[in-house]
Design a protein around this motif. Structure first.
Motif, short mmCIF file in Angstrom:
data_model
loop_
_atom_site.label_atom_id
_atom_site.label_comp_id
_atom_site.label_asym_id
_atom_site.label_seq_id
_atom_site.Cartn_x
_atom_site.Cartn_y
_atom_site.Cartn_z
N ILE A 70 0.83 -1.20 0.00
CA ILE A 70 0.00 0.00 0.00
C ILE A 70 0.87 1.25 0.00
O ILE A 70 0.57 2.22 -0.70
CB ILE A 70 -0.98 -0.01 1.21
CG1 ILE A 70 -2.04 -1.09 0.98
CG2 ILE A 70 -1.65 1.33 1.37
CD1 ILE A 70 -3.07 -1.18 2.07
N VAL A 103 -5.54 4.68 -4.75
CA VAL A 103 -4.84 3.87 -3.73
C VAL A 103 -5.66 2.65 -3.34
O VAL A 103 -5.13 1.54 -3.20
CB VAL A 103 -4.60 4.70 -2.45
CG1 VAL A 103 -3.91 3.86 -1.40
CG2 VAL A 103 -3.78 5.91 -2.75
N VAL A 104 -6.96 2.85 -3.16
CA VAL A 104 -7.78 1.73 -2.70
C VAL A 104 -8.49 1.02 -3.86
O VAL A 104 -9.41 0.25 -3.63
CB VAL A 104 -8.81 2.17 -1.64
CG1 VAL A 104 -8.15 2.34 -0.30
CG2 VAL A 104 -9.53 3.42 -2.05
N CYS A 106 -9.12 -1.81 -6.01
CA CYS A 106 -8.75 -3.20 -5.75
C CYS A 106 -7.92 -3.81 -6.88
O CYS A 106 -7.20 -4.77 -6.66
CB CYS A 106 -9.95 -4.10 -5.52
SG CYS A 106 -11.44 -3.29 -5.08
N LEU A 109 -4.01 -3.26 -5.94
CA LEU A 109 -3.55 -4.12 -4.85
C LEU A 109 -3.72 -5.59 -5.22
O LEU A 109 -2.88 -6.44 -4.90
CB LEU A 109 -4.35 -3.80 -3.57
CG LEU A 109 -3.80 -4.42 -2.30
CD1 LEU A 109 -2.39 -3.93 -2.03
CD2 LEU A 109 -4.68 -4.08 -1.11
N THR B 77 -2.34 11.45 1.13
CA THR B 77 -2.85 10.15 0.71
C THR B 77 -2.16 9.02 1.48
O THR B 77 -2.81 8.12 2.02
CB THR B 77 -2.63 9.95 -0.79
OG1 THR B 77 -3.01 11.15 -1.44
CG2 THR B 77 -3.46 8.80 -1.31
N ILE B 81 -4.06 6.60 4.33
CA ILE B 81 -4.33 5.17 4.09
C ILE B 81 -3.63 4.33 5.15
O ILE B 81 -4.17 3.32 5.62
CB ILE B 81 -3.96 4.75 2.64
CG1 ILE B 81 -4.45 3.33 2.34
CG2 ILE B 81 -2.50 4.81 2.35
CD1 ILE B 81 -5.92 3.18 2.22
N THR B 115 -9.88 -1.56 2.42
CA THR B 115 -9.94 -1.23 1.00
C THR B 115 -11.31 -0.72 0.60
O THR B 115 -11.62 -0.64 -0.58
CB THR B 115 -9.58 -2.45 0.13
OG1 THR B 115 -10.36 -3.54 0.59
CG2 THR B 115 -8.13 -2.76 0.20
N CYS B 117 -13.38 2.14 -0.29
CA CYS B 117 -12.95 3.50 -0.63
C CYS B 117 -13.82 4.55 0.05
O CYS B 117 -13.44 5.71 0.12
CB CYS B 117 -12.88 3.73 -2.13
SG CYS B 117 -14.30 3.21 -3.04
N LEU B 120 -11.64 6.05 3.08
CA LEU B 120 -10.65 7.05 2.66
C LEU B 120 -11.36 8.24 2.04
O LEU B 120 -10.94 9.40 2.23
CB LEU B 120 -9.67 6.42 1.67
CG LEU B 120 -8.52 7.29 1.20
CD1 LEU B 120 -7.67 7.74 2.36
CD2 LEU B 120 -7.66 6.57 0.18
#
Lengths: 192, 195
Positions: A70, A103-104, A106, A109, B77, B81, B115, B117, B120
């Motif tokens: 991450i 970033v998140v 999916c 990652l 960011t 996170i 995860t 979203c 965040l």
């Protein structure tokens, strides 16, 4: 080796087949321009993070690999965020919140965990490019449908006759869900 | 009194008018993934409300007392996170020790939330909208409530859909998307609301 590159387009398309990264897909596909911008930004992050992760995979203790991935991803997202703000401020503004949210995503990652953490650099680069372009392709397909139906335009140019009454719902939130649902159904139909 | 009025407007906006899932497209993965049964939808919803409120609180503190004084806002960011990931881990450990029953109910959903979203998303939105400390906490809470509301509604519809006769290729995910579309259409009715 070519297979690593092309599998992301259709066979393992991250959006339609694996249903990953739905949030950005639906949110930014109201116009083709946004879709291309988002797709390329995510592709850049995907390729770069795949390179770094496949290079350092042997040095990361197994237990903390997810936080380590991450951090790598978040660094590249910050770079993309700053570069886009500097060179394409309009696009940066219309994508807004969804740039830091890469970033998140999916997909990124997921590829780090499923592919880059187990394979060598060359294959990881190809995988990253393939998956990133597959994601871009899916975004553009949805965006083309929504922009034509909802605004009668493509990339900002009118392509339908003046008499066409735009279906406003297609570029609003509900249209995104419905177009996505129909496209997924179509993919299922083709598979059988 | 004015403050209470403002809070009420914020609650209506976050839960109905600008619903996180249906209007802002945040948190779709759990929305589609965990909405097959009402029980698990409620469990996931509770976990999300909790984490979103906590995350709003802590990220606001980090932004105001760490990132801004040190002039390193560009690390937002990464900082956020990491905060959320460790927060989720911490919450998981605390609940496991202090409330085993709650842990059993939420257990499987907690790791998934990192995860999500929406978490965040709400943290960054709080900063972008320049909310105060109290407003940030409440915005996190309301956003979580809005998420839970549509998640549970969706689960109720999908339990019924199990028995519906559908073309084979539309079963599962595709029909869930169409249902979500109809729901978003219904929630659009709140859009004209002026408070």
């Amino acid at each position: 080796m070519i297979k690593e590159f092309t599998k992301g387009f259709i066979k393992e398309n991250p959006v339609f087949v694996m249903a990953l990264g739905l949030c950005p897909t639906l949110a930014v596909s109201s116009s083709v321009m946004n879709a291309i911008g988002m797709g390329l930004a995510a592709t850049f992050v995907l390729v770069c993070s795949n390179i770094i992760i496949s290079l350092i995979k042997n040095f990361i203790p197994n237990k903390i690999r997810i936080p380590a991935y991450i951090v790598v991803i978040a660094s590249f997202v910050t770079i993309v965020d700053m570069v886009m703000e500097a060179y394409v401020p309009d696009l940066h503004k219309s994508l807004g919140l969804f740039i830091p949210l890469i970033v998140v995503n999916c997909i990124i990652l997921g590829r780090a965990e499923a592919f880059a953490g187990k394979n060598n650099v060359i294959n990881s680069i190809l995988d990253g490019f393939g998956m990133g372009l597959g994601f871009t392709l899916a975004l553009v397909v949805i965006a083309v449908i929504r922009e034509i139906l909802g605004a009668g335009q493509l990339l900002g140019y009118n392509i339908l006759p003046q008499s066409y009454q735009p279906m406003l719902v297609a570029i609003l939130a509900p249209g995104a869900f419905i177009v996505m649902g129909l496209l997924m159904g179509l993919m299922n139909l083709k598979k059988k | 009194m004015e403050f209470i009025g403002k809070l009420f407007a914020m609650a209506i906006a976050a839960i109905f008018v600008q619903n996180f899932v249906l209007a802002r497209f945040l948190g779709l993965c759990p929305y589609i993934g965990v909405s097959k049964k009402v029980d698990s939808a409620i469990g996931m919803g509770m976990a999300v409300i909790f984490v979103m409120t906590m995350a709003s609180t802590i990220t606001w503190i980090i932004q105001t007392y760490l990132l801004i004084p040190l002039n390193i806002e560009y690390l937002q960011t990464i900082a956020f996170i990491l905060t959320i990931a460790s927060l989720v881990q911490l919450v998981e450990m605390i609940i496991q020790k202090t409330a085993p029953a709650l842990y059993k109910a939420l257990g499987v959903f907690l790791p998934l939330i990192t995860t999500n979203c929406a978490v965040l998303g709400v943290a960054i939105l709080n900063i972008n909208e320049k909310y105060t400390f109290i407003e940030s906490i409440l915005n996190g809470l309301f956003a979580g409530l809005g998420f839970t509301l549509v998640l549970v509604l969706m689960a109720g519809i999908r339990e019924k859909l199990e028995k519906a006769e559908l073309p084979r290729s539309m079963k599962g995910m595709p029909i869930a998307m169409i249902v979500a579309g109809c729901m978003a259409l219904a929630f659009f009715g709140f859009a004209g609301l002026k408070l």
